[in-house]
Design a protein around this motif. Structure first.
Motif, PDB file in Angstrom:
ATOM      1  N   LEU A  18       0.851  -1.184   0.000  1.00  0.00           N
ATOM      2  CA  LEU A  18       0.000   0.000   0.000  1.00  0.00           C
ATOM      3  C   LEU A  18       0.888   1.237   0.000  1.00  0.00           C
ATOM      4  CD1 LEU A  18      -3.084   0.427   0.134  1.00  0.00           C
ATOM      5  CD2 LEU A  18      -2.822   0.701   2.592  1.00  0.00           C
ATOM      6  N   VAL A  19       0.746   2.079  -1.036  1.00  0.00           N
ATOM      7  CA  VAL A  19       1.574   3.285  -1.161  1.00  0.00           C
ATOM      8  C   VAL A  19       0.688   4.507  -1.347  1.00  0.00           C
ATOM      9  CG1 VAL A  19       3.551   2.066  -2.177  1.00  0.00           C
ATOM     10  CG2 VAL A  19       1.829   3.067  -3.674  1.00  0.00           C
ATOM     11  N   PHE A  20       1.270   5.681  -1.076  1.00  0.00           N
ATOM     12  CA  PHE A  20       0.571   6.929  -1.371  1.00  0.00           C
ATOM     13  C   PHE A  20       0.471   7.054  -2.888  1.00  0.00           C
ATOM     14  CE2 PHE A  20       2.180   7.783   2.880  1.00  0.00           C
ATOM     15  CZ  PHE A  20       1.074   8.363   3.479  1.00  0.00           C
ATOM     16  N   LYS A  21      -0.714   7.357  -3.375  1.00  0.00           N
ATOM     17  CA  LYS A  21      -0.949   7.443  -4.811  1.00  0.00           C
ATOM     18  C   LYS A  21       0.005   8.451  -5.457  1.00  0.00           C
ATOM     19  CE  LYS A  21      -4.925   6.507  -6.337  1.00  0.00           C
ATOM     20  NZ  LYS A  21      -6.349   6.490  -6.578  1.00  0.00           N
ATOM     21  N   GLY A  22       0.582   8.059  -6.575  1.00  0.00           N
ATOM     22  CA  GLY A  22       1.500   8.917  -7.306  1.00  0.00           C
ATOM     23  C   GLY A  22       2.921   8.879  -6.780  1.00  0.00           C
ATOM     24  N   THR A  23       3.173   7.996  -5.797  1.00  0.00           N
ATOM     25  CA  THR A  23       4.502   7.879  -5.194  1.00  0.00           C
ATOM     26  C   THR A  23       4.860   6.400  -5.063  1.00  0.00           C
ATOM     27  OG1 THR A  23       3.928   7.619  -2.850  1.00  0.00           O
ATOM     28  CG2 THR A  23       3.893   9.862  -3.733  1.00  0.00           C
ATOM     29  N   ARG A  24       6.048   6.167  -4.573  1.00  0.00           N
ATOM     30  CA  ARG A  24       6.463   4.810  -4.199  1.00  0.00           C
ATOM     31  C   ARG A  24       6.688   4.766  -2.678  1.00  0.00           C
ATOM     32  NH1 ARG A  24       7.887   1.553  -8.320  1.00  0.00           N
ATOM     33  NH2 ARG A  24       9.387   0.382  -7.084  1.00  0.00           N
ATOM     34  N   VAL A  25       6.045   5.666  -1.961  1.00  0.00           N
ATOM     35  CA  VAL A  25       6.202   5.765  -0.508  1.00  0.00           C
ATOM     36  C   VAL A  25       5.145   4.893   0.163  1.00  0.00           C
ATOM     37  CG1 VAL A  25       6.185   7.316   1.486  1.00  0.00           C
ATOM     38  CG2 VAL A  25       7.082   8.131  -0.714  1.00  0.00           C
ATOM     39  N   PRO A  26       5.568   3.871   0.893  1.00  0.00           N
ATOM     40  CA  PRO A  26       4.600   3.010   1.584  1.00  0.00           C
ATOM     41  C   PRO A  26       3.828   3.767   2.666  1.00  0.00           C
ATOM     42  CG  PRO A  26       6.766   1.970   1.491  1.00  0.00           C
ATOM     43  CD  PRO A  26       6.939   3.402   1.062  1.00  0.00           C
ATOM     44  N   VAL A  27       2.545   3.505   2.746  1.00  0.00           N
ATOM     45  CA  VAL A  27       1.711   4.112   3.790  1.00  0.00           C
ATOM     46  C   VAL A  27       2.254   3.727   5.162  1.00  0.00           C
ATOM     47  CG1 VAL A  27      -0.600   4.057   4.815  1.00  0.00           C
ATOM     48  CG2 VAL A  27      -0.337   4.263   2.332  1.00  0.00           C
ATOM     49  N   GLN A  28       2.751   2.508   5.303  1.00  0.00           N
ATOM     50  CA  GLN A  28       3.290   2.034   6.580  1.00  0.00           C
ATOM     51  C   GLN A  28       4.389   2.956   7.091  1.00  0.00           C
ATOM     52  OE1 GLN A  28       2.149  -0.540   8.525  1.00  0.00           O
ATOM     53  NE2 GLN A  28       3.579   0.284  10.034  1.00  0.00           N
ATOM     54  N   SER A  29       5.124   3.589   6.179  1.00  0.00           N
ATOM     55  CA  SER A  29       6.214   4.467   6.622  1.00  0.00           C
ATOM     56  C   SER A  29       5.684   5.657   7.426  1.00  0.00           C
ATOM     57  CB  SER A  29       7.057   4.946   5.442  1.00  0.00           C
ATOM     58  OG  SER A  29       6.294   5.729   4.558  1.00  0.00           O
ATOM     59  N   LEU A  30       4.483   6.139   7.108  1.00  0.00           N
ATOM     60  CA  LEU A  30       3.879   7.219   7.896  1.00  0.00           C
ATOM     61  C   LEU A  30       3.644   6.734   9.320  1.00  0.00           C
ATOM     62  CD1 LEU A  30       2.478   9.933   8.406  1.00  0.00           C
ATOM     63  CD2 LEU A  30       0.396   8.932   7.417  1.00  0.00           C
ATOM     64  N   PHE A  31       3.048   5.557   9.463  1.00  0.00           N
ATOM     65  CA  PHE A  31       2.777   5.022  10.796  1.00  0.00           C
ATOM     66  C   PHE A  31       4.065   4.712  11.555  1.00  0.00           C
ATOM     67  CE2 PHE A  31      -1.168   4.042   8.466  1.00  0.00           C
ATOM     68  CZ  PHE A  31      -2.040   4.765   9.259  1.00  0.00           C
ATOM     69  N   ASP A  32       5.081   4.243  10.853  1.00  0.00           N
ATOM     70  CA  ASP A  32       6.372   3.976  11.489  1.00  0.00           C
ATOM     71  C   ASP A  32       6.979   5.263  12.038  1.00  0.00           C
ATOM     72  OD1 ASP A  32       6.092   1.300  10.823  1.00  0.00           O
ATOM     73  OD2 ASP A  32       7.466   1.409   9.103  1.00  0.00           O
TER      74      ASP A  32
END
Length: 67
Positions: A18-32
């Motif tokens: 699961l990533v932020f749309k338009g990026t390769r940044v995983p949503v999990q990284s926000l929670f981490d």
């Protein structure tokens, strides 16, 4: 009419993570980052491709799905 989600999963992007749309940044990284004590601003500074509205939408989306 529902608004477009700020995240998605695509098998071609990070194996379907699961990533932020338009990026390769995983949503999990926000929670981490939040779990480690960082602010949303700290996260956004480290991942400038993620918009603030996307990060905030994650909370709205998950809050709605938990209720």
């Amino acid at each position: 009419m529902s608004k477009e989600r700020a995240y998605h999963s695509d098998p071609e992007i990070l194996g379907g993570t699961l990533v932020f749309k338009g990026t390769r940044v995983p949503v999990q990284s926000l929670f981490d980052h939040l779990k480690a004590g960082d602010s949303i601003e700290d996260f956004l500074e480290g991942f400038p491709s993620v918009k603030r509205s996307q990060a905030l939408d994650i909370f709205d989306s998950f809050k709605t799905s938990l209720v």
